[in-house]
Design an enzyme around this catalytic site. Structure first.
Site: not given
Ligand code: UD1
Ligand code: MG
Length: 446
Positions: A15, A19, A105, A167, A420
């Protein structure tokens, strides 16, 4: 420990972390001096999976380095968590066991709950109940308490937003079904992303139910922004301090002491308020660290005394019973047993022998603007105050350096070096000087 041939782990770490407002991949932001991904990898390694795959994005070289030697695969475009697992699946084609999918994360994931999830046969999903589950997907349960669906916050109705069970986004899934289910995920939602959270609903169509595994708050809120990063830092520090105190470290004001994930402690150590211990630091028995000291990458040997206001930089060793006092900077240097530098000095690229005394204001000039040079000072040497030692220089055992010296030549054993300019005293000159100057001032005022 034997490999668990029934377990594969996928960590999602591709990801953008938008944010976080950062040029650094989110999972590389540090908690107690260690990238958040490192914490999670350690937990995963303790489970000994037969396959361990981390998904990252092209260009995130820092992540590739941090994951080594484990397998890294790449998600070309960050189209959501449902899309992110796809590049990992081709490495699991012949794998028949259970696949644990973890979010990169969430560094402090609860290991005990994970172990229960692995033992469960169907789909296991981790959940957390919070007063304010803002940012988390919400759990919709059926009458038997199984998970019907997960609704992402942005897709929730006002009523669904009131649900407190969120979740935690870590799942354990039978490998034989995973590819098929992931292929069925669509991006028909508020963010036009492929949500891994669609899996329970898709699996239910095949008659497979998802069981919810609840965790307490500590291991289960992810890091999406800097405030959440700071909250994890606080938690990590509390645990590290607690462990240190249990091991025999006295902290006068624990909240003001910052430790690192790998700080090593002996026993009967005293740490005064406002001390920072960075990564790769080892503090041996009976050391006292006075207030406002900053130590990183250093070994502080038994009975040494540091600070107040000392800075010990990486690749330094402070020997047994040695003493480094206020406003001393030690950099890539070794003070051997009983050596002392008590007041206002810079000691760089030096070895300082047993029981040698470094006087106040001593500077080791180790850098010529292009290269760093070394200085070796033997044992029982006395360096007088306000001396500048211009490296490279060898100063042998028992030598004495007169205060205020500039030293750029080697000094042999037991020799005295006086580097010195000579002082001249002129009787009466002070009076003459005052007279001349006060007459001059008077003329200018008239
Ligand atoms: C995600 C969950 C949410 C949960 C929350 C808990 C989904 C759609 N949502 O949301 O239900 O409550 O985690 O922490 O799964 N990542 C990728 N590729 C991408 C997008 C994300 O590898 O295209 C990885 C990110 O690096 C991260 C993890 O997936 O480590 C979670 O992604 P993030 O965007 O943080 O999801 P949340 O909005 O936190
Ligand atoms: Mg997250």
């Amino acid at each position: 420990m034997t490999e668990n041939s029934n377990l594969a782990i996928i960590i999602l770490a591709a990801g953008k972390g938008s944010r976080m407002k950062s040029g650094l991949p989110k999972v590389m932001h540090k908690i107690a001096g260690r990238p958040m991904l490192g914490w999670l990898i350690e937990t995963c390694e303790s489970l000994n999976p037969t396959k361990f795959i981390v998904v990252t994005a092209p260009g995130m070289d820092e992540v590739v380095d941090a994951v080594s030697p484990h397998l890294v695969v790449f998600q070309k475009e960050q189209n959501g968590t449902g899309d992110a697992v796809k590049p990992a699946l081709e490495h699991l084609k012949d794998f028949k066991g259970r696949v644990l999918i973890l979010m990169g994360d969430e560094p402090f994931v609860n290991l005990t709950v994970i172990q229960d999830m692995i033992k469960y046969d169907g789909i296991a999903a981790m959940a957390v109940t919070l007063d304010d589950p803002a940012g988390l997907g919400r759990l919709m349960l059926d009458g038997d308490g199984y998970l019907k669906s997960i609704i992402e916050e942005k897709d929730c109705t006002a009523e669904q937003l009131k649900i407190k069970q969120g979740n935690a986004a870590n799942y354990c899934i039978p490998a034989d079904k995973l590819s098929n289910w992931v292929e069925q995920i669509t991006n028909d939602n508020a963010q036009n992303e492929y949500y891994l959270t669609d899996l329970p609903q898709i699996a239910a169509k095949d008659g497979i139910k998802t069981k919810v595994f609840n965790v307490d708050i500590e291991g289960s809120w992810g890091i999406n922004n800097r405030e959440q990063l700071a909250a994890h830092e606080k938690l990590a520090q509390q645990k590290l301090r607690q462990k240190a105190m249990q091991q025999g470290v006295t902290m006068m004001d624990p909240e003001s002491v910052t430790l690192s994930w790998d700080t090593e402690f002996g026993q009967d150590i005293i740490i005064e308020p406002n001390v920072y211990l960075g990564p790769w630091t080892s503090i041996e028995d009976n050391v006292v660290i006075h207030a406002f000291s900053y130590i990183e990458g250093a070994i502080i040997e038994e009975g040494a005394e540091i600070g107040p206001y000392a800075r010990i930089r990486p690749k330094s060793v402070i020997g047994q019973g040695a003493s480094v006092g206020n406003f001393i900077e030690v950099n890539r240097s070794h003070l051997k047993a009983g050596a002392k530098a008590k007041h206002v000095s810079y000691l760089g690229d030096a070895t300082i022998g047993e029981k040698t005394n470094i006087g106040a204001g001593t500077i080791i000039a180790n850098y010529d603007g292009f290269f760093k040079h070394e200085t070796h000072i033997g044992k029982n040497v006395f360096v007088g105050s306000n001396s500048t030692i211009i490296s490279p220089v060898d100063i042998d055992d028992g030598a004495i350096i007169a205060a205020g010296s500039n030293i750029n030549k080697n000094i042999t054993e037991n020799a005295m070096a006086i580097g010195r300019s000579k002082q001249e005293n002129h009787p009466g000159w002070a009076t003459q000087y005052r007279n001349i100057k006060s007459e001059q001032k008077k003329r200018e005022e008239d």
